[in-house]
Design an enzyme around this catalytic site. Sequence first.
Site, PDB file in Angstrom:
ATOM      1  N   GLY A   1       0.831  -1.218   0.000  1.00  0.00           N
ATOM      2  CA  GLY A   1       0.000   0.000   0.000  1.00  0.00           C
ATOM      3  C   GLY A   1       0.853   1.251   0.000  1.00  0.00           C
ATOM      4  O   GLY A   1       0.595   2.196   0.744  1.00  0.00           O
ATOM      5  N   ALA A   2       1.863   1.262  -0.886  1.00  0.00           N
ATOM      6  CA  ALA A   2       2.873   2.338  -0.819  1.00  0.00           C
ATOM      7  C   ALA A   2       2.674   3.413  -1.878  1.00  0.00           C
ATOM      8  O   ALA A   2       3.581   4.204  -2.131  1.00  0.00           O
ATOM      9  CB  ALA A   2       4.276   1.733  -0.922  1.00  0.00           C
ATOM     10  N   SER A   3       1.477   3.477  -2.475  1.00  0.00           N
ATOM     11  CA  SER A   3       1.275   4.493  -3.515  1.00  0.00           C
ATOM     12  C   SER A   3       0.941   5.858  -2.930  1.00  0.00           C
ATOM     13  O   SER A   3       0.995   6.865  -3.642  1.00  0.00           O
ATOM     14  CB  SER A   3       0.180   4.049  -4.493  1.00  0.00           C
ATOM     15  OG  SER A   3      -1.029   3.825  -3.796  1.00  0.00           O
TER      16      SER A   3
ATOM     17  N   VAL B   1      -3.515  -7.080  -1.844  1.00  0.00           N
ATOM     18  CA  VAL B   1      -2.910  -7.907  -0.793  1.00  0.00           C
ATOM     19  C   VAL B   1      -3.931  -8.743  -0.016  1.00  0.00           C
ATOM     20  O   VAL B   1      -3.551  -9.618   0.757  1.00  0.00           O
ATOM     21  CB  VAL B   1      -2.030  -7.075   0.183  1.00  0.00           C
ATOM     22  CG1 VAL B   1      -0.768  -6.592  -0.509  1.00  0.00           C
ATOM     23  CG2 VAL B   1      -2.810  -5.935   0.804  1.00  0.00           C
TER      24      VAL B   1
ATOM     25  N   ASN C   1       1.644  -2.457   5.394  1.00  0.00           N
ATOM     26  CA  ASN C   1       1.054  -1.140   5.640  1.00  0.00           C
ATOM     27  C   ASN C   1      -0.339  -0.971   5.030  1.00  0.00           C
ATOM     28  O   ASN C   1      -1.135  -0.178   5.522  1.00  0.00           O
ATOM     29  CB  ASN C   1       2.000  -0.070   5.080  1.00  0.00           C
ATOM     30  CG  ASN C   1       1.308   1.269   4.930  1.00  0.00           C
ATOM     31  OD1 ASN C   1       1.168   2.016   5.905  1.00  0.00           O
ATOM     32  ND2 ASN C   1       0.849   1.594   3.727  1.00  0.00           N
TER      33      ASN C   1
ATOM     34  N   SER D   1      -2.773   0.064  14.655  1.00  0.00           N
ATOM     35  CA  SER D   1      -3.464   1.330  14.966  1.00  0.00           C
ATOM     36  C   SER D   1      -3.788   1.367  16.451  1.00  0.00           C
ATOM     37  O   SER D   1      -3.979   0.311  17.078  1.00  0.00           O
ATOM     38  CB  SER D   1      -4.772   1.427  14.175  1.00  0.00           C
ATOM     39  OG  SER D   1      -5.585   2.473  14.677  1.00  0.00           O
TER      40      SER D   1
ATOM     41  N   TYR E   1     -12.458  -2.414  11.835  1.00  0.00           N
ATOM     42  CA  TYR E   1     -11.083  -1.901  11.788  1.00  0.00           C
ATOM     43  C   TYR E   1     -10.325  -2.256  13.075  1.00  0.00           C
ATOM     44  O   TYR E   1      -9.187  -2.729  13.025  1.00  0.00           O
ATOM     45  CB  TYR E   1     -11.148  -0.382  11.594  1.00  0.00           C
ATOM     46  CG  TYR E   1      -9.829   0.306  11.381  1.00  0.00           C
ATOM     47  CD1 TYR E   1      -9.185   0.264  10.155  1.00  0.00           C
ATOM     48  CD2 TYR E   1      -9.228   1.040  12.407  1.00  0.00           C
ATOM     49  CE1 TYR E   1      -7.985   0.926   9.946  1.00  0.00           C
ATOM     50  CE2 TYR E   1      -8.034   1.703  12.214  1.00  0.00           C
ATOM     51  CZ  TYR E   1      -7.409   1.650  10.980  1.00  0.00           C
ATOM     52  OH  TYR E   1      -6.220   2.311  10.792  1.00  0.00           O
TER      53      TYR E   1
ATOM     54  N   ILE F   1      -3.043  10.468  12.102  1.00  0.00           N
ATOM     55  CA  ILE F   1      -1.951  10.879  11.216  1.00  0.00           C
ATOM     56  C   ILE F   1      -2.541  11.565   9.985  1.00  0.00           C
ATOM     57  O   ILE F   1      -3.569  11.124   9.456  1.00  0.00           O
ATOM     58  CB  ILE F   1      -1.109   9.649  10.782  1.00  0.00           C
ATOM     59  CG1 ILE F   1      -0.709   8.801  12.000  1.00  0.00           C
ATOM     60  CG2 ILE F   1       0.127  10.089   9.996  1.00  0.00           C
ATOM     61  CD1 ILE F   1       0.085   9.492  13.087  1.00  0.00           C
TER      62      ILE F   1
END
Length: 246
Positions: free
Chosen positions: A8-10, A63, A89, A141, A154, A187
Amino acid sequence: MPTALVTGASQGIGACIAKRLAKDGFDIAVNYYPSEGDKAKAAEVAEECRALGVKAEIFPADVSKMADCEAMVKAVKETFGTIEALVNNAGITKDKLLARMSEDEYDAVIAVNQKSVFNMLKHTCPIMMKQKFGRIVNVASVAGLYGNPGQINYSASKAAMIGMTKTIAKEYGKKNITCNAVAPGLIRTPMTDVLSDELKARMLEVVAMKRYGEPEEIASVVSFLVSDDASYVTGQVIEISGGISM
Ligand code: NAP
């Protein structure tokens, strides 16, 4: 050069972690959700990593799907030769109170946030085991530590990630593989940008430092956890929340 695979690094925290680990000297495998928009953003992240003097390539994979993870890990291994660090991530939210949440909304969040970690570990741990070295960081989290109204899906997925972190630390410790989690609070990323101003203000009331965290403040802790400085740290959850009381 060691290689780090970040899921999830985009965008958001994942993109920031990828760039920080590139700065630390890792070659970077940038995973993105298979869509044209995410591919373009991932390509930009990889470009920024290469500008820091390392190799970086992009790898599509949903993923939540075992077959996608298997194919991606194989492709990363073929491209870079090794995988020293894995950062799980990728994550989504579908917030609603229990009374209104559908089964599909529950299952979708569990699949992307929790099952994905199993999928990635299943294919990455054998590689790390063979090389007798590995650094795994799971992005959990504070919702997984304390619970949060409107986030039963979540918070369940993130609490599970913490259990998985401690289990993998115990299963693979003797192979010199460490597994730790970070538990971010509020964040500033696209995930939280969509919240209403009223909700953001209400949430900040419970943060001791009275401000949002920045993705860089998560990336710096991940950087530590994959570094030699953290060689004897495993099975831990580091809260990065500016002192939240939920
Ligand atoms: P974000 O900006 O929404 O980024 C999440 C990334 O994961 C996106 O690139 C997203 O792609 C990707 N992703 C989603 N589903 C995927 C899938 N099935 N396969 C591959 N990639 C997928 O969120 P963020 O705030 O950076 O969050 C990153 C991580 O930090 C998440 O695990 C989140 O739960 C955790 N976290 C965030 C906060 C916060 O306050 N922001 C607090 C605590 C924990 P798409 O854009 O296509 O969905």
